[in-house]
Design a protein around this motif. Structure first.
Motif, PDB file in Angstrom:
ATOM      1  N   ALA A 235       0.810   7.958  -8.289  1.00 41.45           N
ATOM      2  CA  ALA A 235      -0.419   7.280  -7.850  1.00 41.45           C
ATOM      3  C   ALA A 235      -1.597   7.933  -8.564  1.00 41.45           C
ATOM      4  O   ALA A 235      -1.727   9.160  -8.547  1.00 41.45           O
ATOM      5  N   VAL A 236      -2.424   7.121  -9.188  1.00 37.00           N
ATOM      6  CA  VAL A 236      -3.579   7.639  -9.928  1.00 37.00           C
ATOM      7  C   VAL A 236      -4.859   6.998  -9.394  1.00 37.00           C
ATOM      8  O   VAL A 236      -4.999   5.775  -9.382  1.00 37.00           O
ATOM      9  N   ASP A 237      -5.759   7.842  -8.961  1.00 39.71           N
ATOM     10  CA  ASP A 237      -7.107   7.455  -8.531  1.00 39.71           C
ATOM     11  C   ASP A 237      -7.131   6.409  -7.420  1.00 39.71           C
ATOM     12  O   ASP A 237      -7.945   5.478  -7.448  1.00 39.71           O
ATOM     13  N   ASN A 238      -6.252   6.569  -6.436  1.00 37.97           N
ATOM     14  CA  ASN A 238      -6.349   5.697  -5.259  1.00 37.97           C
ATOM     15  C   ASN A 238      -6.064   6.415  -3.946  1.00 37.97           C
ATOM     16  O   ASN A 238      -6.228   5.835  -2.884  1.00 37.97           O
ATOM     17  N   LEU A 239      -5.686   7.688  -3.990  1.00 43.55           N
ATOM     18  CA  LEU A 239      -5.412   8.416  -2.751  1.00 43.55           C
ATOM     19  C   LEU A 239      -6.622   8.385  -1.814  1.00 43.55           C
ATOM     20  O   LEU A 239      -6.475   8.296  -0.600  1.00 43.55           O
ATOM     21  N   GLN A 240      -7.820   8.413  -2.363  1.00 43.93           N
ATOM     22  CA  GLN A 240      -9.030   8.386  -1.540  1.00 43.93           C
ATOM     23  C   GLN A 240      -9.182   7.073  -0.781  1.00 43.93           C
ATOM     24  O   GLN A 240      -9.969   6.991   0.164  1.00 43.93           O
ATOM     25  N   LEU A 241      -8.411   6.061  -1.144  1.00 42.57           N
ATOM     26  CA  LEU A 241      -8.476   4.754  -0.482  1.00 42.57           C
ATOM     27  C   LEU A 241      -7.355   4.560   0.536  1.00 42.57           C
ATOM     28  O   LEU A 241      -7.341   3.548   1.235  1.00 42.57           O
ATOM     29  N   TRP A 242      -6.418   5.495   0.613  1.00 45.58           N
ATOM     30  CA  TRP A 242      -5.326   5.355   1.571  1.00 45.58           C
ATOM     31  C   TRP A 242      -5.909   5.418   2.985  1.00 45.58           C
ATOM     32  O   TRP A 242      -6.572   6.403   3.345  1.00 45.58           O
ATOM     33  N   ASP A 243      -5.670   4.387   3.770  1.00 47.48           N
ATOM     34  CA  ASP A 243      -6.226   4.321   5.122  1.00 47.48           C
ATOM     35  C   ASP A 243      -5.702   5.422   6.025  1.00 47.48           C
ATOM     36  O   ASP A 243      -6.412   5.924   6.883  1.00 47.48           O
ATOM     37  N   ASN A 244      -4.438   5.794   5.835  1.00 48.41           N
ATOM     38  CA  ASN A 244      -3.810   6.799   6.685  1.00 48.41           C
ATOM     39  C   ASN A 244      -2.937   7.678   5.788  1.00 48.41           C
ATOM     40  O   ASN A 244      -1.773   7.357   5.536  1.00 48.41           O
TER      41      ASN A 244
ATOM     42  N   THR B 110       0.851  -1.189   0.000  1.00 48.79           N
ATOM     43  CA  THR B 110       0.000   0.000   0.000  1.00 48.79           C
ATOM     44  C   THR B 110       0.885   1.236   0.000  1.00 48.79           C
ATOM     45  O   THR B 110       2.108   1.140   0.119  1.00 48.79           O
ATOM     46  N   ALA B 111       0.244   2.392  -0.074  1.00 48.75           N
ATOM     47  CA  ALA B 111       0.998   3.645  -0.027  1.00 48.75           C
ATOM     48  C   ALA B 111       1.744   3.794   1.295  1.00 48.75           C
ATOM     49  O   ALA B 111       2.833   4.357   1.336  1.00 48.75           O
ATOM     50  N   ALA B 112       1.170   3.276   2.367  1.00 52.58           N
ATOM     51  CA  ALA B 112       1.801   3.395   3.687  1.00 52.58           C
ATOM     52  C   ALA B 112       2.765   2.254   3.985  1.00 52.58           C
ATOM     53  O   ALA B 112       3.563   2.346   4.918  1.00 52.58           O
ATOM     54  N   ARG B 113       2.715   1.190   3.193  1.00 51.82           N
ATOM     55  CA  ARG B 113       3.597   0.021   3.380  1.00 51.82           C
ATOM     56  C   ARG B 113       4.035  -0.473   1.996  1.00 51.82           C
ATOM     57  O   ARG B 113       3.473  -1.430   1.462  1.00 51.82           O
ATOM     58  N   THR B 114       5.038   0.188   1.442  1.00 59.07           N
ATOM     59  CA  THR B 114       5.464  -0.137   0.076  1.00 59.07           C
ATOM     60  C   THR B 114       6.414  -1.319   0.007  1.00 59.07           C
ATOM     61  O   THR B 114       6.548  -1.938  -1.043  1.00 59.07           O
TER      62      THR B 114
END
Length: 198
Positions: A120-129, A104-108
Motif C-alpha cells: 500500500a502506497v500513500d493511502n494508510l492515512q485514509l484507512w477508516d479503521n 478497502t484495506a479493511a474489506r479486501t
C-alpha cells in the motif's frame, strides 16, 4: 476558505471522484511514481506470487506488481481510480495478470491466506479503521507472507510506534519502520515492513 481547500483536495486525492478526481489521478501517477517503484523493489514480488495492492489509485504500482508477480489484485474504494488503473493496466488485465475490484484495506474481498504479499502506497492515512485494516491484511496473507506500507510522514496523525503496535496486535511479526526519501517534491515517507509467521 480552508475547509473549501480541504474538500477540493479530498475530491482530488483523498476520495477521488468526478473530473477533479481524474485530474488528481494524473497528478498522483507522476508524483507518487518513485514511492511506488521503491515499495515494489522492497516487496520483491516473485514470478510465482500473488500480490494484493491496496489503494492502487491510477495503477502505477499495480502495473509494476502485475509485471513482476504471477498475479496482482488491486482494491480501491474510488470508481474513478479503478477506471484509471483499468486503463493503465489494460493489457495485463487481458492477460489475466491484473484484477481490479472495489474494496478497502479493511474489506479486501480476498479469501483467507490467498496472497503472498500486500503493498500500500500513500493511502494508510485514509484507512477508516487502521487496526481492522491490519487484521484484514494479516487474514488474507499466506503464512510467510509480507506487508509493505509506504506513507508520507506529514500525512500521519499517529506515531510510527503506534503503527508498529497496531500491526503487531493484528499478528504481524518483525514489524519495523524506517524513513525513506524519494526525492522530487515529496518529503520523507514512513516505510512499514511486517511479516506473517511461516
Amino acid at each position: 476558505m480552508a475547509s473549501k481547500l480541504m474538500k477540493a483536495l479530498d475530491v482530488a486525492f483523498g476520495h477521488p471522484r468526478g473530473k477533479v478526481g481524474e485530474f488528481g489521478g494524473r497528478v498522483m501517477a507522476k508524483v507518487n511514481a518513485k514511492a511506488e517503484v521503491h515499495a515494489l523493489d522492497v516487496l520483491r514480488p516473485r514470478p510465482d506470487e500473488a500480490v494484493l495492492v491496496v489503494g492502487p489509485g491510477p495503477g502505477v504500482g499495480l502495473r509494476l506488481a502485475g509485471e513482476r508477480a504471477a498475479r496482482a489484485i488491486g482494491v480501491d474504494p474510488s470508481q474513478v481510480m479503478l477506471d484509471e488503473a483499468r486503463t493503465r493496466c489494460a493489457d495485463l488485465i487481458l492477460a489475466g495478470k491484473v484484477e481490479l475490484r472495489e474494496g478497502t484495506a479493511a474489506r479486501t474481498g480476498q479469501e483467507p491466506a490467498s496472497v503472498d504479499a500486500v503493498v500500500a502506497v500513500d493511502n494508510l492515512q485514509l484507512w477508516d479503521n487502521r487496526p481492522a485494516a491490519f487484521h484484514e491484511l494479516f487474514r488474507v496473507l499466506k503464512p510467510g507472507g509480507r506487508l509493505v506500507v509506504s506513507v508520507q510522514r506529514w500525512a500521519l496523525a499517529v506515531s510510527e510506534s503506534d503503527l508498529i503496535a497496531e500491526a503487531g496486535a493484528a499478528g504481524f511479526t518483525d514489524v519495523r519502520t524506517s524513513l525513506q526519501q524519494h526525492g522530487g517534491v515529496l518529503p520523507a515517507a514512513v516505510l512499514l515492513l511486517a511479516d506473517v509467521p511461516a
